[in-house]
Each structure stands twice: as C-alpha cells, then as structure tokens.
Motif scaffolding. Structure first.
Motif, PDB file in Angstrom:
ATOM      1  N   VAL A  35       2.135 -24.112   7.987  1.00 45.86           N
ATOM      2  CA  VAL A  35       2.467 -24.054   6.563  1.00 45.86           C
ATOM      3  C   VAL A  35       3.849 -24.679   6.387  1.00 45.86           C
ATOM      4  N   GLY A  36       4.243 -24.958   5.164  1.00 46.40           N
ATOM      5  CA  GLY A  36       5.486 -25.676   4.902  1.00 46.40           C
ATOM      6  C   GLY A  36       6.757 -24.919   5.216  1.00 46.40           C
ATOM      7  N   ASN A  37       6.814 -23.642   4.860  1.00 46.68           N
ATOM      8  CA  ASN A  37       8.042 -22.871   5.052  1.00 46.68           C
ATOM      9  C   ASN A  37       7.753 -21.385   4.846  1.00 46.68           C
ATOM     10  N   LEU A  38       8.785 -20.577   4.937  1.00 47.17           N
ATOM     11  CA  LEU A  38       8.624 -19.127   4.783  1.00 47.17           C
ATOM     12  C   LEU A  38       8.236 -18.718   3.366  1.00 47.17           C
ATOM     13  N   ASP A  39       8.443 -19.606   2.400  1.00 48.24           N
ATOM     14  CA  ASP A  39       8.011 -19.328   1.032  1.00 48.24           C
ATOM     15  C   ASP A  39       6.524 -19.604   0.843  1.00 48.24           C
ATOM     16  N   GLY A  40       5.885 -20.189   1.864  1.00 53.27           N
ATOM     17  CA  GLY A  40       4.455 -20.426   1.813  1.00 53.27           C
ATOM     18  C   GLY A  40       4.048 -21.736   1.167  1.00 53.27           C
ATOM     19  N   ASP A  41       5.004 -22.629   0.972  1.00 53.24           N
ATOM     20  CA  ASP A  41       4.674 -23.920   0.374  1.00 53.24           C
ATOM     21  C   ASP A  41       3.813 -24.744   1.330  1.00 53.24           C
ATOM     22  N   PRO A  42       2.991 -25.647   0.797  1.00 48.58           N
ATOM     23  CA  PRO A  42       2.202 -26.501   1.676  1.00 48.58           C
ATOM     24  C   PRO A  42       3.119 -27.384   2.528  1.00 48.58           C
ATOM     25  N   GLY A  43       2.666 -27.693   3.707  1.00 52.74           N
ATOM     26  CA  GLY A  43       3.436 -28.553   4.605  1.00 52.74           C
ATOM     27  C   GLY A  43       3.135 -28.214   6.046  1.00 52.74           C
ATOM     28  N   GLU A  44       4.002 -28.684   6.953  1.00 53.50           N
ATOM     29  CA  GLU A  44       3.728 -28.506   8.371  1.00 53.50           C
ATOM     30  C   GLU A  44       4.936 -28.059   9.181  1.00 53.50           C
ATOM     31  N   SER A  45       5.968 -27.588   8.540  1.00 51.81           N
ATOM     32  CA  SER A  45       7.194 -27.236   9.251  1.00 51.81           C
ATOM     33  C   SER A  45       7.127 -25.894   9.972  1.00 51.81           C
ATOM     34  N   LEU A  46       6.476 -24.904   9.356  1.00 50.69           N
ATOM     35  CA  LEU A  46       6.391 -23.557   9.923  1.00 50.69           C
ATOM     36  C   LEU A  46       5.097 -23.431  10.710  1.00 50.69           C
ATOM     37  N   LYS A  47       5.221 -23.077  12.001  1.00 49.20           N
ATOM     38  CA  LYS A  47       4.048 -22.923  12.864  1.00 49.20           C
ATOM     39  C   LYS A  47       4.049 -21.510  13.427  1.00 49.20           C
ATOM     40  N   ILE A  48       2.896 -20.863  13.353  1.00 47.45           N
ATOM     41  CA  ILE A  48       2.742 -19.476  13.785  1.00 47.45           C
ATOM     42  C   ILE A  48       1.602 -19.410  14.799  1.00 47.45           C
ATOM     43  N   ASN A  49       1.911 -18.996  16.009  1.00 41.35           N
ATOM     44  CA  ASN A  49       0.890 -18.865  17.036  1.00 41.35           C
ATOM     45  C   ASN A  49       0.112 -17.579  16.789  1.00 41.35           C
TER      46      ASN A  49
END
Length: 115
Positions: A35-49
């Motif tokens: 997902v984009g970030n901790l705010d939940g925006d679309p994108g690919e920066s935040l990755k959660i295993n």
C-alpha cells in the motif's frame, strides 16, 4: 505488556483478513500486502509481510517487527495503547485460547492421581 505475544499470534493468524481491513486500498504481492503509506493511500511504499508481521514504509523509513507496531503507527498511538485496543477487538476474540473446563467429580474411569 505480557499479553502482547498472544495478541501478536492472534493477529498473525488472521493477517490475511486483518491487514486488508486496515489498508483496503492495498494489494497482495506474493505474501506481502502493498500500500502507499500508513494513511492507506494507494501506492507501493508500505510493505507488510503477512507471514511474519514485519513491515516497512520505504518512503519514510518507518518500520516495525509486528502487526501491533503497524497498528500503533497507523493510528498514531503508543504500542501499549495499540496492544490494548487489539486485545479488546471483537474480531480477534474467537482466537483467544479457551481454558479447559474442569470435570467434577472425576469420571468413574479416571485413573488414580499419583501422590
């Protein structure tokens, strides 16, 4: 918090459902929710295993070792507050271990108790 290990285990057991609820604009990439970030925006920066709970936002450098820390960062609350909130979360209660019920008096076929 002594209960955090149990909470971590419960979250990991439901990570496939829980993380997408927290970040509905994300997508699955292998075993990571992206997902984009901790705010939940679309994108690919935040990755959660989803298998380990380890997460990182590669744009900001924020990272954590479990889903409790992810929830804390997303909600901008302390780890302790996040653990308490998740402990009380109704969606996780069915994963709480149940204590065995005592049978009294003992059944007729019960072995004798050694002293």
């Amino acid at each position: 918090m002594a209960k955090s290990g149990l909470i971590k285990a419960r979250l990991l057991a439901k990570a496939d459902q829980q993380v997408p609820q927290w970040f509905p604009k994300g997508r699955l990439a292998g075993r990571e929710w992206v997902v984009g970030n901790l705010d939940g925006d679309p994108g690919e920066s935040l990755k959660i295993n989803l298998d380990t709970g380890v997460w990182a936002d590669f744009a900001t450098g924020e990272k954590g070792a479990c889903l409790i820390s992810l929830h804390a960062a997303q909600q901008r609350i302390s780890y302790r507050e996040a653990a308490q909130a998740l402990h009380n979360d109704a969606d996780l209660t069915e994963l709480r271990p149940q204590r065995p019920k005592a049978s009294w008096p003992a059944p007729n076929n019960a072995p004798p108790i050694p002293f």
